[in-house]
Structures are given as structure tokens and as C-alpha cells.
Design a protein around this motif. Structure first.
Motif, PDB file in Angstrom:
ATOM      1  N   LEU A 260       0.818  -1.214   0.000  1.00 65.76           N
ATOM      2  CA  LEU A 260       0.000   0.000   0.000  1.00 65.76           C
ATOM      3  C   LEU A 260       0.852   1.265   0.000  1.00 65.76           C
ATOM      4  O   LEU A 260       0.373   2.328  -0.376  1.00 65.76           O
ATOM      5  CB  LEU A 260      -0.927  -0.002   1.222  1.00 65.76           C
ATOM      6  CG  LEU A 260      -2.082  -1.003   1.178  1.00 65.76           C
ATOM      7  CD1 LEU A 260      -2.736  -1.115   2.549  1.00 65.76           C
ATOM      8  CD2 LEU A 260      -3.109  -0.589   0.133  1.00 65.76           C
ATOM      9  N   GLY A 261       2.100   1.159   0.460  1.00 67.26           N
ATOM     10  CA  GLY A 261       2.979   2.316   0.466  1.00 67.26           C
ATOM     11  C   GLY A 261       3.030   3.072   1.777  1.00 67.26           C
ATOM     12  O   GLY A 261       3.418   4.247   1.798  1.00 67.26           O
ATOM     13  N   VAL A 262       2.662   2.412   2.873  1.00 66.82           N
ATOM     14  CA  VAL A 262       2.771   3.058   4.187  1.00 66.82           C
ATOM     15  C   VAL A 262       4.252   3.225   4.514  1.00 66.82           C
ATOM     16  O   VAL A 262       5.018   2.260   4.494  1.00 66.82           O
ATOM     17  CB  VAL A 262       2.069   2.212   5.271  1.00 66.82           C
ATOM     18  CG1 VAL A 262       2.129   2.939   6.609  1.00 66.82           C
ATOM     19  CG2 VAL A 262       0.633   1.919   4.880  1.00 66.82           C
ATOM     20  N   ARG A 263       4.659   4.455   4.820  1.00 66.27           N
ATOM     21  CA  ARG A 263       6.092   4.739   4.956  1.00 66.27           C
ATOM     22  C   ARG A 263       6.690   4.133   6.219  1.00 66.27           C
ATOM     23  O   ARG A 263       7.752   3.508   6.179  1.00 66.27           O
ATOM     24  CB  ARG A 263       6.328   6.258   4.956  1.00 66.27           C
ATOM     25  CG  ARG A 263       7.806   6.651   5.038  1.00 66.27           C
ATOM     26  CD  ARG A 263       7.971   8.164   4.973  1.00 66.27           C
ATOM     27  NE  ARG A 263       7.318   8.826   6.087  1.00 66.27           N
ATOM     28  CZ  ARG A 263       7.880   8.977   7.288  1.00 66.27           C
ATOM     29  NH1 ARG A 263       9.100   8.503   7.529  1.00 66.27           N
ATOM     30  NH2 ARG A 263       7.244   9.601   8.251  1.00 66.27           N
ATOM     31  N   GLU A 264       6.065   4.329   7.360  1.00 67.31           N
ATOM     32  CA  GLU A 264       6.626   3.870   8.640  1.00 67.31           C
ATOM     33  C   GLU A 264       5.652   2.904   9.288  1.00 67.31           C
ATOM     34  O   GLU A 264       4.556   3.298   9.694  1.00 67.31           O
ATOM     35  CB  GLU A 264       6.896   5.061   9.569  1.00 67.31           C
ATOM     36  CG  GLU A 264       7.584   4.674  10.859  1.00 67.31           C
ATOM     37  CD  GLU A 264       7.921   5.873  11.737  1.00 67.31           C
ATOM     38  OE1 GLU A 264       8.227   5.658  12.926  1.00 67.31           O
ATOM     39  OE2 GLU A 264       7.853   7.009  11.239  1.00 67.31           O
ATOM     40  N   VAL A 265       6.054   1.648   9.393  1.00 66.51           N
ATOM     41  CA  VAL A 265       5.170   0.585   9.867  1.00 66.51           C
ATOM     42  C   VAL A 265       5.838  -0.166  11.014  1.00 66.51           C
ATOM     43  O   VAL A 265       7.015  -0.528  10.936  1.00 66.51           O
ATOM     44  CB  VAL A 265       4.840  -0.407   8.741  1.00 66.51           C
ATOM     45  CG1 VAL A 265       4.007  -1.572   9.270  1.00 66.51           C
ATOM     46  CG2 VAL A 265       4.116   0.282   7.603  1.00 66.51           C
ATOM     47  N   ARG A 266       5.070  -0.403  12.069  1.00 62.95           N
ATOM     48  CA  ARG A 266       5.489  -1.336  13.121  1.00 62.95           C
ATOM     49  C   ARG A 266       4.370  -2.332  13.311  1.00 62.95           C
ATOM     50  O   ARG A 266       3.200  -1.951  13.425  1.00 62.95           O
ATOM     51  CB  ARG A 266       5.789  -0.591  14.429  1.00 62.95           C
ATOM     52  CG  ARG A 266       6.289  -1.518  15.537  1.00 62.95           C
ATOM     53  CD  ARG A 266       7.100  -0.766  16.572  1.00 62.95           C
ATOM     54  NE  ARG A 266       6.329   0.188  17.315  1.00 62.95           N
ATOM     55  CZ  ARG A 266       5.824  -0.039  18.535  1.00 62.95           C
ATOM     56  NH1 ARG A 266       6.006  -1.204  19.121  1.00 62.95           N
ATOM     57  NH2 ARG A 266       5.139   0.897  19.160  1.00 62.95           N
ATOM     58  N   VAL A 267       4.709  -3.605  13.331  1.00 61.04           N
ATOM     59  CA  VAL A 267       3.724  -4.663  13.531  1.00 61.04           C
ATOM     60  C   VAL A 267       4.104  -5.421  14.796  1.00 61.04           C
ATOM     61  O   VAL A 267       5.226  -5.928  14.913  1.00 61.04           O
ATOM     62  CB  VAL A 267       3.666  -5.628  12.334  1.00 61.04           C
ATOM     63  CG1 VAL A 267       2.510  -6.624  12.518  1.00 61.04           C
ATOM     64  CG2 VAL A 267       3.499  -4.866  11.026  1.00 61.04           C
ATOM     65  N   VAL A 268       3.182  -5.488  15.748  1.00 62.54           N
ATOM     66  CA  VAL A 268       3.404  -6.189  17.009  1.00 62.54           C
ATOM     67  C   VAL A 268       2.479  -7.391  17.056  1.00 62.54           C
ATOM     68  O   VAL A 268       1.256  -7.252  16.923  1.00 62.54           O
ATOM     69  CB  VAL A 268       3.133  -5.268  18.212  1.00 62.54           C
ATOM     70  CG1 VAL A 268       3.232  -6.050  19.520  1.00 62.54           C
ATOM     71  CG2 VAL A 268       4.106  -4.092  18.217  1.00 62.54           C
ATOM     72  N   ALA A 269       3.043  -8.582  17.217  1.00 62.48           N
ATOM     73  CA  ALA A 269       2.261  -9.805  17.315  1.00 62.48           C
ATOM     74  C   ALA A 269       2.056 -10.163  18.793  1.00 62.48           C
ATOM     75  O   ALA A 269       3.019 -10.196  19.573  1.00 62.48           O
ATOM     76  CB  ALA A 269       2.961 -10.943  16.591  1.00 62.48           C
ATOM     77  N   LEU A 270       0.819 -10.423  19.161  1.00 62.53           N
ATOM     78  CA  LEU A 270       0.500 -10.809  20.528  1.00 62.53           C
ATOM     79  C   LEU A 270       0.424 -12.327  20.642  1.00 62.53           C
ATOM     80  O   LEU A 270       0.028 -13.014  19.698  1.00 62.53           O
ATOM     81  CB  LEU A 270      -0.833 -10.185  20.946  1.00 62.53           C
ATOM     82  CG  LEU A 270      -0.910  -8.646  20.897  1.00 62.53           C
ATOM     83  CD1 LEU A 270      -2.253  -8.172  21.437  1.00 62.53           C
ATOM     84  CD2 LEU A 270       0.229  -8.005  21.664  1.00 62.53           C
ATOM     85  N   PRO A 271       0.763 -12.868  21.802  1.00 59.78           N
ATOM     86  CA  PRO A 271       0.805 -14.332  21.948  1.00 59.78           C
ATOM     87  C   PRO A 271      -0.558 -14.990  22.075  1.00 59.78           C
ATOM     88  O   PRO A 271      -0.680 -16.211  21.912  1.00 59.78           O
ATOM     89  CB  PRO A 271       1.636 -14.529  23.218  1.00 59.78           C
ATOM     90  CG  PRO A 271       1.428 -13.276  24.002  1.00 59.78           C
ATOM     91  CD  PRO A 271       1.301 -12.178  22.988  1.00 59.78           C
ATOM     92  N   GLY A 272      -1.598 -14.217  22.379  1.00 56.07           N
ATOM     93  CA  GLY A 272      -2.913 -14.818  22.572  1.00 56.07           C
ATOM     94  C   GLY A 272      -3.989 -13.772  22.701  1.00 56.07           C
ATOM     95  O   GLY A 272      -3.736 -12.570  22.544  1.00 56.07           O
TER      96      GLY A 272
END
Length: 235
Positions: A68-80
Motif C-alpha cells: 500500500l505504500g505506508v512509509r513507517e510501519v510497526r507490527v506487534v504480534a501478541l501471543p494470545g
């Protein structure tokens, strides 16, 4: 910071026979995820984006955000699973400073051409986006007396007015969000930790919380199988 919590299980969609979580479903050739994030195309270059996901969504979200072209991305995965959307946001914000502004939005709602409201709202401690509607399945804002669009009270699944929230919640500071959530845990207003009721704790201590009203036709909901099917029929 644009914060999109999406760690839910899409249980209604699986119960309806869908084989994928709702954010992955195709809608007019692109994913539901892409439609939701496209709401903020005007902020792709100016705001960092935080996606809070279940572990299995990690690579999908990274790839879609890149496409999509989002410049600054952080992805946080949760355990549950979490105790609700507010707790999901709290966990995703770990390490983020208290001064960071937060704009929280649902992954199953579309706001084509979203733009932040004018300077008056920038001076507030927070605000909610609303439309005039009815029913008992929304978050709600009770307006304060007077002409200024200020909130006297907020509620979840309890119609205290005809001002229904689109699912877009802004907090001027992450620290206020955290403090309000801590207070909510001491006296929960609902079975889950929703975002909208948190504003009551800020209002109670004198914060100025506003609401920004838009037209019902400016927001599109895709949170249930029925809504999803309705959008396919419109295509």
C-alpha cells in the motif's frame, strides 16, 4: 500514530463458514485490510502506523502495508487473546512514550478520504468520531451542554444519545490512554475493556474530550458477515 488493533479471532466469520479471518477476505479485488488502511492514505507519509496482530497475521500485514505504500510501519504480534480492544492497544504500545498522540481505528471499518479535523480539535485532550444513528451495538457520546462539540459522557453498547462512534478514537497523549485504562480496570463499565468508556475517566478529571460528527454516508462498516455480503452485492 495511527493504531489499528486486529488481534481478534473473527469468530463470527468462521461461524458463518468463512475459511479466513475477515481482514484477509477479498472485496473488489483487494483485501478488507487494504480497504481499512486505505482510509488513511493521506497520512501514509506523515504518521507512523502500528498494527497489533495475532501471530499468524504478521507477514500478511507487513506485506500488505508495504504494498500500500505506508512509509513507517510497526507490527506487534501478541501471543494470545486479550481482555478487549483497549488491552490490545495497551500491549501493542509497550515501549511507546507517554507523549505520543494516538488515533485508534478498527480493521473492519472504511473511512474513504479521512482527514484530521481542524485546529480546534488539536487543542483537545481527545476526541471521538461520530455519526447520527440508532441501535444498541455502537459506542456512544452524550454531548455536553452548549454549542461546542464536547463530550459529557461516553458508553459502550448503551445508547445514551443518537451520536454513534465510527470506531475512530483519538487521544492527545498515550499516557492519558494508559491512565484511563488503569482506572477502567478498577471499575469496568463493560465485560470487555473497550476504548470508548476510557474517556469517562479523563472527563472526570477535567479533560476536554470532543466529538467530530460526520455523515453516515462517509463511513462503511464491514464487521459482520452480513455487512461484508452487502458490500459484495454493491460492487
Amino acid at each position: 500514530m495511527i493504531v489499528i488493533p486486529m488481534a481478534g479471532r473473527s469468530q463470527r466469520f468462521f461461524d458463518a463458514g468463512y475459511g479466513e479471518p475477515k481482514y484477509r477476505l477479498d472485496l473488489n479485488g483487494v483485501s478488507v485490510f487494504a480497504h481499512a488502511v486505505e482510509s488513511f492514505r493521506g497520512q501514509f507519509e506523515t504518521h507512523p502506523f502500528l498494527f497489533i496482530v495475532a501471530a499468524e497475521a504478521l507477514e500478511f500485514v507487513r506485506e500488505e502495508a508495504r504494498r500500500l505504500g505506508v512509509r513507517e510501519v510497526r507490527v506487534v504480534a501478541l501471543p494470545g487473546p486479550t481482555a478487549g480492544q483497549a488491552e490490545t492497544v495497551e500491549l501493542g504500545l509497550a515501549g511507546e512514550g507517554d507523549a505520543t498522540p494516538l488515533t485508534i481505528f478498527n480493521i473492519d471499518t472504511f473511512r474513504p478520504g479521512f482527514a484530521f479535523p481542524g485546529p480546534w480539535y488539536e487543542a483537545l485532550d481527545g476526541w471521538l468520531e461520530v455519526f447520527v444513528g440508532e441501535g444498541d451495538n455502537w459506542s456512544y457520546v452524550r454531548p455536553a451542554p452548549g454549542d461546542a462539540p464536547l463530550a459529557l459522557e461516553t458508553a459502550e453498547k448503551r445508547p445514551i444519545s443518537n451520536l454513534c462512534c465510527t470506531g475512530l478514537y483519538h487521544f492527545a497523549r498515550a499516557g492519558d490512554f494508559r491512565a484511563a485504562l488503569a482506572a477502567e480496570r478498577l471499575a469496568p463499565q463493560a465485560r470487555e475493556l473497550y476504548v470508548a468508556p476510557l474517556y469517562n475517566h479523563l472527563i472526570g478529571r477535567g479533560a476536554r474530550i470532543g466529538y467530530h460528527r460526520i455523515g453516515r454516508d462517509e463511513v462503511i462498516f464491514c464487521g459482520t458477515p452480513q455487512e461484508y455480503q452487502g458490500l459484495i452485492r454493491l460492487a
